[in-house]
Design a protein around this motif. Structure first.
Motif, PDB file in Angstrom:
ATOM      1  N   THR A 100     -12.552   1.271  -9.451  1.00 24.74           N
ATOM      2  CA  THR A 100     -10.451   1.505  -9.381  1.00 24.74           C
ATOM      3  C   THR A 100     -10.739   0.868  -8.529  1.00 24.74           C
ATOM      4  OG1 THR A 100      -9.687   3.534  -9.201  1.00 24.74           O
ATOM      5  CG2 THR A 100     -11.576   3.429  -7.442  1.00 24.74           C
ATOM      6  N   ASN A 101      -9.093   0.308  -9.697  1.00 21.76           N
ATOM      7  CA  ASN A 101      -8.112  -0.464  -8.661  1.00 21.76           C
ATOM      8  C   ASN A 101      -6.567   0.677  -8.937  1.00 21.76           C
ATOM      9  OD1 ASN A 101      -5.750  -2.097  -7.781  1.00 21.76           O
ATOM     10  ND2 ASN A 101      -5.792  -3.677  -9.851  1.00 21.76           N
ATOM     11  N   PRO A 102      -7.027   1.195  -7.726  1.00 23.39           N
ATOM     12  CA  PRO A 102      -5.356   2.836  -8.145  1.00 23.39           C
ATOM     13  C   PRO A 102      -4.137   2.199  -7.489  1.00 23.39           C
ATOM     14  CG  PRO A 102      -6.438   2.833  -5.748  1.00 23.39           C
ATOM     15  CD  PRO A 102      -7.558   1.321  -6.700  1.00 23.39           C
ATOM     16  N   PRO A 103      -3.373   2.979  -7.814  1.00 19.63           N
ATOM     17  CA  PRO A 103      -2.105   2.595  -7.304  1.00 19.63           C
ATOM     18  C   PRO A 103      -2.283   3.124  -5.220  1.00 19.63           C
ATOM     19  CG  PRO A 103      -1.638   4.721  -9.147  1.00 19.63           C
ATOM     20  CD  PRO A 103      -3.736   4.698  -8.756  1.00 19.63           C
ATOM     21  N   TYR A 104      -1.241   1.899  -4.832  1.00 18.83           N
ATOM     22  CA  TYR A 104      -1.870   1.889  -3.144  1.00 18.83           C
ATOM     23  C   TYR A 104      -0.227   1.073  -3.005  1.00 18.83           C
ATOM     24  CZ  TYR A 104      -3.238  -2.754  -4.671  1.00 18.83           C
ATOM     25  OH  TYR A 104      -3.070  -4.532  -4.529  1.00 18.83           O
ATOM     26  N   VAL A 105       0.373   1.207  -3.390  1.00 12.83           N
ATOM     27  CA  VAL A 105       1.281   0.434  -2.743  1.00 12.83           C
ATOM     28  C   VAL A 105       2.069   1.613  -2.028  1.00 12.83           C
ATOM     29  CG1 VAL A 105       3.885  -0.829  -2.534  1.00 12.83           C
ATOM     30  CG2 VAL A 105       1.707  -1.402  -4.288  1.00 12.83           C
ATOM     31  N   PRO A 106       2.148   1.233  -0.141  1.00 12.35           N
ATOM     32  CA  PRO A 106       3.106   2.476   0.257  1.00 12.35           C
ATOM     33  C   PRO A 106       4.865   2.483  -0.381  1.00 12.35           C
ATOM     34  CG  PRO A 106       1.422   0.579   1.816  1.00 12.35           C
ATOM     35  CD  PRO A 106       1.949   0.465   0.526  1.00 12.35           C
ATOM     36  N   SER A 107       5.453   3.401  -0.466  1.00 14.71           N
ATOM     37  CA  SER A 107       6.704   3.726  -0.602  1.00 14.71           C
ATOM     38  C   SER A 107       8.001   4.151  -0.019  1.00 14.71           C
ATOM     39  CB  SER A 107       6.259   4.401  -2.987  1.00 14.71           C
ATOM     40  OG  SER A 107       7.819   4.870  -2.702  1.00 14.71           O
ATOM     41  N   PRO A 108       8.525   4.269   0.065  1.00 13.11           N
ATOM     42  CA  PRO A 108       9.559   5.151   0.789  1.00 13.11           C
ATOM     43  C   PRO A 108       9.709   7.036   0.035  1.00 13.11           C
ATOM     44  CG  PRO A 108      10.885   3.215   0.047  1.00 13.11           C
ATOM     45  CD  PRO A 108       9.470   2.732  -0.208  1.00 13.11           C
ATOM     46  N   ALA A 109       9.311   6.674  -1.636  1.00  8.13           N
ATOM     47  CA  ALA A 109       9.445   7.779  -2.185  1.00  8.13           C
ATOM     48  C   ALA A 109       8.275   8.398  -1.696  1.00  8.13           C
ATOM     49  CB  ALA A 109       9.087   7.605  -3.686  1.00  8.13           C
ATOM     50  N   VAL A 110       7.851  10.248  -1.024  1.00 11.85           N
ATOM     51  CA  VAL A 110       6.461  10.400  -0.454  1.00 11.85           C
ATOM     52  C   VAL A 110       5.947  11.015  -1.932  1.00 11.85           C
ATOM     53  CG1 VAL A 110       6.399  12.809  -0.212  1.00 11.85           C
ATOM     54  CG2 VAL A 110       7.769  11.829   1.379  1.00 11.85           C
ATOM     55  N   ALA A 111       6.275  11.189  -3.216  1.00 16.17           N
ATOM     56  CA  ALA A 111       5.656  11.591  -4.107  1.00 16.17           C
ATOM     57  C   ALA A 111       5.267  10.693  -5.694  1.00 16.17           C
ATOM     58  CB  ALA A 111       6.314  12.720  -5.350  1.00 16.17           C
ATOM     59  N   GLN A 112       4.672  10.519  -6.223  1.00 15.98           N
ATOM     60  CA  GLN A 112       4.452   9.862  -7.386  1.00 15.98           C
ATOM     61  C   GLN A 112       4.498   9.629  -8.607  1.00 15.98           C
ATOM     62  OE1 GLN A 112       0.637   9.594  -9.400  1.00 15.98           O
ATOM     63  NE2 GLN A 112       0.418   6.851  -9.010  1.00 15.98           N
ATOM     64  N   ARG A 133      -7.394  10.872  -3.044  1.00 17.49           N
ATOM     65  CA  ARG A 133      -7.934  11.282  -3.833  1.00 17.49           C
ATOM     66  C   ARG A 133      -9.406  10.850  -4.424  1.00 17.49           C
ATOM     67  NH1 ARG A 133      -4.582  13.293  -8.262  1.00 17.49           N
ATOM     68  NH2 ARG A 133      -6.244  14.303  -8.970  1.00 17.49           N
ATOM     69  N   ILE A 134      -9.468   9.677  -4.458  1.00 21.37           N
ATOM     70  CA  ILE A 134     -10.815   8.715  -4.703  1.00 21.37           C
ATOM     71  C   ILE A 134     -11.944   9.116  -4.218  1.00 21.37           C
ATOM     72  CG2 ILE A 134     -11.176   6.808  -5.136  1.00 21.37           C
ATOM     73  CD1 ILE A 134      -8.516   5.957  -6.990  1.00 21.37           C
ATOM     74  N   CYS A 135     -11.092   9.561  -3.298  1.00 24.56           N
ATOM     75  CA  CYS A 135     -11.996   9.276  -1.396  1.00 24.56           C
ATOM     76  C   CYS A 135     -13.177  10.425  -1.815  1.00 24.56           C
ATOM     77  CB  CYS A 135     -11.513   8.373  -0.328  1.00 24.56           C
ATOM     78  SG  CYS A 135     -11.399   7.306  -0.408  1.00 24.56           S
ATOM     79  N   ALA A 136     -12.459  11.088  -2.021  1.00 27.31           N
ATOM     80  CA  ALA A 136     -12.852  12.817  -1.987  1.00 27.31           C
ATOM     81  C   ALA A 136     -14.096  12.929  -3.377  1.00 27.31           C
ATOM     82  CB  ALA A 136     -12.239  13.527  -2.047  1.00 27.31           C
ATOM     83  N   GLU A 137     -13.064  12.135  -4.288  1.00 28.85           N
ATOM     84  CA  GLU A 137     -13.681  12.549  -6.123  1.00 28.85           C
ATOM     85  C   GLU A 137     -14.871  11.670  -7.028  1.00 28.85           C
ATOM     86  OE1 GLU A 137     -10.319  13.070  -9.268  1.00 28.85           O
ATOM     87  OE2 GLU A 137      -9.276  14.334  -7.329  1.00 28.85           O
ATOM     88  N   ALA A 138     -14.518  10.479  -6.179  1.00 26.52           N
ATOM     89  CA  ALA A 138     -15.602   9.849  -6.187  1.00 26.52           C
ATOM     90  C   ALA A 138     -17.288   9.830  -6.036  1.00 26.52           C
ATOM     91  CB  ALA A 138     -15.136   7.899  -6.041  1.00 26.52           C
ATOM     92  N   PRO A 139     -17.091   9.508  -4.318  1.00 24.67           N
ATOM     93  CA  PRO A 139     -18.848  10.051  -4.421  1.00 24.67           C
ATOM     94  C   PRO A 139     -19.543  10.992  -5.202  1.00 24.67           C
ATOM     95  CG  PRO A 139     -16.838   9.746  -1.670  1.00 24.67           C
ATOM     96  CD  PRO A 139     -16.167  10.003  -3.712  1.00 24.67           C
ATOM     97  N   PRO A 140     -19.042  12.244  -5.437  1.00 26.43           N
ATOM     98  CA  PRO A 140     -19.776  13.291  -6.051  1.00 26.43           C
ATOM     99  C   PRO A 140     -20.652  13.122  -7.595  1.00 26.43           C
ATOM    100  CG  PRO A 140     -18.029  14.611  -5.313  1.00 26.43           C
ATOM    101  CD  PRO A 140     -17.983  12.686  -5.169  1.00 26.43           C
ATOM    102  N   LEU A 141     -19.934  11.986  -8.214  1.00 22.01           N
ATOM    103  CA  LEU A 141     -20.146  11.180  -9.461  1.00 22.01           C
ATOM    104  C   LEU A 141     -20.843   9.975  -9.233  1.00 22.01           C
ATOM    105  CD1 LEU A 141     -17.212  11.031 -10.916  1.00 22.01           C
ATOM    106  CD2 LEU A 141     -18.222  12.827 -11.047  1.00 22.01           C
ATOM    107  N   LEU A 142     -21.723   9.430  -8.236  1.00 19.61           N
ATOM    108  CA  LEU A 142     -22.308   8.657  -7.678  1.00 19.61           C
ATOM    109  C   LEU A 142     -23.916   9.023  -7.797  1.00 19.61           C
ATOM    110  CD1 LEU A 142     -21.030   6.830  -4.724  1.00 19.61           C
ATOM    111  CD2 LEU A 142     -20.890   5.849  -7.595  1.00 19.61           C
ATOM    112  N   ARG A 143     -24.675   8.448  -8.371  1.00 17.41           N
ATOM    113  CA  ARG A 143     -26.237   8.565  -8.662  1.00 17.41           C
ATOM    114  C   ARG A 143     -26.896   8.114  -7.435  1.00 17.41           C
ATOM    115  NH1 ARG A 143     -27.379   6.569 -14.621  1.00 17.41           N
ATOM    116  NH2 ARG A 143     -26.399   8.623 -15.920  1.00 17.41           N
ATOM    117  N   GLN A 144     -28.375   8.281  -6.842  1.00 16.59           N
ATOM    118  CA  GLN A 144     -28.643   7.976  -6.055  1.00 16.59           C
ATOM    119  C   GLN A 144     -28.350   6.701  -5.988  1.00 16.59           C
ATOM    120  OE1 GLN A 144     -32.707   9.522  -5.098  1.00 16.59           O
ATOM    121  NE2 GLN A 144     -32.049  11.308  -4.237  1.00 16.59           N
TER     122      GLN A 144
END
Length: 217
Positions: A100-112, A133-144
């Motif tokens: 994943t290459n998510p949106p990550y640029v800090p912004s003066p705007a609080v909301a996306q 959100r990725i840190c929370a949602e991705a781990p459960p989708l990984l196989r061993q």
């Protein structure tokens, strides 16, 4: 590879290339199941498909979904491209590799932004609106033994990403770093970044990091 990049779809850039290199370094099992979250043009999805993986790609943008499908067709590769919010379209599935290459640029705007090209890079006031959100949602989708590869700016707090992924039970570390010259978005925010303490007085380069997180077998 050459990609169709219509207006409004994030074009492959330095962060894409850095993550693609890390993807190439991964040892994949036969017929590996790979997920590309926030696929954009489909560049990373196609990099995985070229290695023989079975690839699913997701993007919230209708235009990006159409573009990724078109690029896969032009490349002669099969990629399943779904529209939806991050991992929602693949709920209940598991994968050998998530990139994943998510949106990550800090912004003066609080909301996306709800629409438009800026949705591909705006990450909220600390750059972590989507990253957390990725840190929370991705781990459960990984196989061993499955691996998550995520690229983002050091401005967005690599330590926090590592902490969250480790708290989810993954072995996480920074595996790649690269300094790149500011693009137009960050150049326009120099003063704000300095005001926020994210940038020194002479800063004109952004450090990109790739974080690799593996679920223990």
């Amino acid at each position: 590879m050459t990609f169709v990049v219509p207006p409004g779809v994030y074009a492959p850039q330095d962060d894409t290339a850095l993550l693609a290199g890390s993807l190439q370094d991964e040892v994949l099992p036969p017929r590996a199941q790979v997920l590309d979250v926030g696929t954009g043009t489909g560049a990373l999805a196609l990099a995985a498909a070229l290695r023989g993986a079975q690839v699913t790609a997701v993007d919230i943008s209708r235009r990006a979904v159409w573009t990724a499908r078109l690029n896969a067709t032009l490349a002669g590769k099969r990629v399943r491209v779904l529209r939806g919010d991050l991992t929602a379209p693949v709920a209940g599935r598991t994968f050998d590799l998530i990139v994943t290459n998510p949106p990550y640029v800090p912004s003066p705007a609080v909301a996306q932004p709800r629409r438009g090209p800026a949705r591909a890079w705006e990450g909220g006031s600390d750059g972590r609106l989507i990253l957390d959100r990725i840190c929370a949602e991705a781990p459960p989708l990984l196989r061993q033994g499955g691996v998550l590869l995520v690229v983002h700016s050091a401005l967005s707090g690599e330590a926090r990403t590592l902490e969250r992924l480790r708290s989810a039970g993954l072995r996480a570390m920074v595996t790649e770093r690269r300094f790149v010259t500011f693009g137009p978005v960050l150049r326009s925010r120099r003063s704000w970044l300095r005001h926020m303490g994210l940038l020194g007085p002479d800063g004109d380069k952004e450090e990109l990091v790739v974080i690799r997180a593996e679920r223990p077998q």
